[in-house]
Motif scaffolding. Structure first.
Motif, PDB file in Angstrom:
ATOM      1  N   SER A   1      27.441  -4.068  -2.049  1.00  0.00           N
ATOM      2  CA  SER A   1      27.826  -3.094  -1.040  1.00  0.00           C
ATOM      3  C   SER A   1      26.657  -2.169  -0.725  1.00  0.00           C
ATOM      4  O   SER A   1      25.703  -2.086  -1.492  1.00  0.00           O
ATOM      5  CB  SER A   1      29.016  -2.272  -1.526  1.00  0.00           C
ATOM      6  N   LEU A   2      26.762  -1.466   0.392  1.00  0.00           N
ATOM      7  CA  LEU A   2      25.724  -0.513   0.775  1.00  0.00           C
ATOM      8  C   LEU A   2      25.602   0.592  -0.262  1.00  0.00           C
ATOM      9  O   LEU A   2      24.489   0.986  -0.647  1.00  0.00           O
ATOM     10  CB  LEU A   2      26.051   0.079   2.146  1.00  0.00           C
ATOM     11  N   LYS A   3      26.727   1.076  -0.763  1.00  0.00           N
ATOM     12  CA  LYS A   3      26.713   2.152  -1.757  1.00  0.00           C
ATOM     13  C   LYS A   3      26.050   1.708  -3.051  1.00  0.00           C
ATOM     14  O   LYS A   3      25.380   2.502  -3.725  1.00  0.00           O
ATOM     15  CB  LYS A   3      28.139   2.620  -2.028  1.00  0.00           C
ATOM     16  N   ALA A   4      26.215   0.434  -3.408  1.00  0.00           N
ATOM     17  CA  ALA A   4      25.622  -0.064  -4.647  1.00  0.00           C
ATOM     18  C   ALA A   4      24.106  -0.145  -4.548  1.00  0.00           C
ATOM     19  O   ALA A   4      23.404  -0.023  -5.548  1.00  0.00           O
ATOM     20  CB  ALA A   4      26.193  -1.440  -4.977  1.00  0.00           C
ATOM     21  N   GLN A   5      23.591  -0.327  -3.335  1.00  0.00           N
ATOM     22  CA  GLN A   5      22.150  -0.494  -3.169  1.00  0.00           C
ATOM     23  C   GLN A   5      21.421   0.778  -2.768  1.00  0.00           C
ATOM     24  O   GLN A   5      20.228   0.910  -3.037  1.00  0.00           O
ATOM     25  CB  GLN A   5      21.862  -1.590  -2.134  1.00  0.00           C
ATOM     26  N   VAL A   6      22.099   1.698  -2.107  1.00  0.00           N
ATOM     27  CA  VAL A   6      21.465   2.942  -1.666  1.00  0.00           C
ATOM     28  C   VAL A   6      22.320   4.116  -2.102  1.00  0.00           C
ATOM     29  O   VAL A   6      23.445   4.272  -1.629  1.00  0.00           O
ATOM     30  CB  VAL A   6      21.272   2.971  -0.134  1.00  0.00           C
ATOM     31  N   ARG A   7      21.798   4.972  -2.993  1.00  0.00           N
ATOM     32  CA  ARG A   7      22.599   6.089  -3.481  1.00  0.00           C
ATOM     33  C   ARG A   7      21.681   7.156  -4.095  1.00  0.00           C
ATOM     34  O   ARG A   7      20.565   6.869  -4.535  1.00  0.00           O
ATOM     35  CB  ARG A   7      23.631   5.623  -4.512  1.00  0.00           C
ATOM     36  N   ASN A   8      22.169   8.351  -4.106  1.00  0.00           N
ATOM     37  CA  ASN A   8      21.488   9.488  -4.771  1.00  0.00           C
ATOM     38  C   ASN A   8      20.020   9.622  -4.385  1.00  0.00           C
ATOM     39  O   ASN A   8      19.156   9.838  -5.240  1.00  0.00           O
ATOM     40  CB  ASN A   8      21.603   9.343  -6.301  1.00  0.00           C
ATOM     41  N   THR A   9      19.739   9.492  -3.108  1.00  0.00           N
ATOM     42  CA  THR A   9      18.356   9.593  -2.625  1.00  0.00           C
ATOM     43  C   THR A   9      18.321  10.406  -1.340  1.00  0.00           C
ATOM     44  O   THR A   9      19.154  10.202  -0.447  1.00  0.00           O
ATOM     45  CB  THR A   9      17.753   8.198  -2.362  1.00  0.00           C
ATOM     46  N   CYS A  10      17.349  11.307  -1.248  1.00  0.00           N
ATOM     47  CA  CYS A  10      17.148  12.093  -0.032  1.00  0.00           C
ATOM     48  C   CYS A  10      16.036  11.435   0.788  1.00  0.00           C
ATOM     49  O   CYS A  10      14.981  11.109   0.260  1.00  0.00           O
ATOM     50  CB  CYS A  10      16.769  13.526  -0.395  1.00  0.00           C
ATOM     51  N   PHE A  11      16.301  11.234   2.088  1.00  0.00           N
ATOM     52  CA  PHE A  11      15.324  10.622   2.983  1.00  0.00           C
ATOM     53  C   PHE A  11      14.791  11.655   3.962  1.00  0.00           C
ATOM     54  O   PHE A  11      15.518  12.551   4.397  1.00  0.00           O
ATOM     55  CB  PHE A  11      15.959   9.465   3.760  1.00  0.00           C
ATOM     56  N   GLY A  12      13.499  11.526   4.309  1.00  0.00           N
ATOM     57  CA  GLY A  12      12.888  12.429   5.272  1.00  0.00           C
ATOM     58  C   GLY A  12      11.922  11.687   6.173  1.00  0.00           C
ATOM     59  O   GLY A  12      11.444  10.602   5.835  1.00  0.00           O
ATOM     60  N   SER A  45      17.667   4.017  -5.282  1.00  0.00           N
ATOM     61  CA  SER A  45      18.614   4.932  -5.920  1.00  0.00           C
ATOM     62  C   SER A  45      17.891   5.984  -6.761  1.00  0.00           C
ATOM     63  O   SER A  45      16.796   5.754  -7.278  1.00  0.00           O
ATOM     64  CB  SER A  45      19.597   4.163  -6.813  1.00  0.00           C
ATOM     65  N   ASN A  46      18.525   7.148  -6.860  1.00  0.00           N
ATOM     66  CA  ASN A  46      18.098   8.232  -7.764  1.00  0.00           C
ATOM     67  C   ASN A  46      16.652   8.666  -7.534  1.00  0.00           C
ATOM     68  O   ASN A  46      15.876   8.844  -8.480  1.00  0.00           O
ATOM     69  CB  ASN A  46      18.284   7.798  -9.230  1.00  0.00           C
ATOM     70  N   ASN A  47      16.286   8.812  -6.264  1.00  0.00           N
ATOM     71  CA  ASN A  47      14.953   9.301  -5.909  1.00  0.00           C
ATOM     72  C   ASN A  47      15.058  10.705  -5.327  1.00  0.00           C
ATOM     73  O   ASN A  47      15.969  10.993  -4.547  1.00  0.00           O
ATOM     74  CB  ASN A  47      14.313   8.368  -4.879  1.00  0.00           C
TER      75      ASN A  47
END
Length: 241
Positions: A1-12, A45-47
């Motif tokens: 799933s999308l949530k399983a691959q991308v999570r807890n990360t801030c993008f800029g 994740s986690n970045n």
């Protein structure tokens, strides 16, 4: 799933993010946490912050403080690092200091006493000893047959992208500071202290507490064991540490 691959990360800024959700290349998470490998950890994740980067489908970017100006290709990984960036000032400083050119894979290297000492040669990452001798204008007896010539090629210069590049199966792990690097397939930077302005050919590695700047590493070359290496050119199969 999308949530399983991308999570807890801030993008800029601008981030091109590739995700595999289905199809033959999609990743199925391992049922056992202990059995997980890099290929099972596909995703982001986690970045703390990911900014102005290209993260292709199938790459692994996890548990980093900052990832800026970086292109991670499929199967490349950046895990457990502090700052991974590629500021324009670092590129300009390297070019001025030792003519470091990532696009050409070249830089100025000072040769040792066996070639006269204190002489500078512009070495390319794929240069052989024969190429270096020709660049130094040395004859078969080690003498100098002509003075070094400086050719201005600015008009035809190839400009490298202002990004770190991680090719497939390359990796940067557990390194506090990485800046202005290009890793070819199966090369790695693992548990180094700091790596700046470095080009690694396949299966070369920088690891175990090294502090490195302005380095060209050929195939299977190694910098290890807390080495402090600057303005170095390691030919294939060589090791420092």
């Amino acid at each position: 799933s999308l949530k399983a691959q991308v999570r807890n990360t801030c993008f800029g800024g601008s981030v091109l993010l590739g995700i595999l959700l289905d199809g033959p290349d999609a990743t199925v998470p391992s049922s056992s946490a202990a059995a997980r490998t890099l290929s099972d950890m596909v995703g982001v994740s986690n970045n703390g912050l990911v900014q102005n980067s290209i993260l292709e489908p199938g790459c692994c970017v996890h548990n980093n403080s900052e990832v800026f100006d970086t292109h991670a290709m499929k199967y490349a990984s950046i895990i457990g690092c502090g700052t991974v960036d590629c500021p324009a000032e670092a590129i300009a400083k390297s070019a001025k200091k030792c003519s470091f050119d990532m696009a050409q894979g070249s830089m100025d290297v000072e040769v040792g006493p066996e070639a006269g000492g204190g002489r500078v040669v512009n070495a390319k990452v794929e240069s052989t000893l024969v190429d270096v001798c020709h660049e130094l204008k040395m004859d078969s007896n080690g003498g100098t047959s002509a003075p070094l010539m400086i050719v201005d090629s600015n008009n035809n210069a190839v400009v490298a992208p202002s990004m770190n590049v991680l090719c497939p199966h390359s990796s940067i792990h557990h390194t506090p500071k990485t800046s202005h690097v290009h890793l070819l397939p199966h090369s790695s930077i693992h548990s180094a202290t700091s790596v700046t302005s470095s080009l690694l050919l396949p299966h070369s590695t920088i690891k175990n507490g090294c502090t490195v700047s302005h380095a060209l590493l050929q195939w299977n070359a190694t910098l290890t064991s807390h080495s402090d290496a600057h303005h170095v050119f390691l030919m294939e199969q060589s090791e420092v540490g």
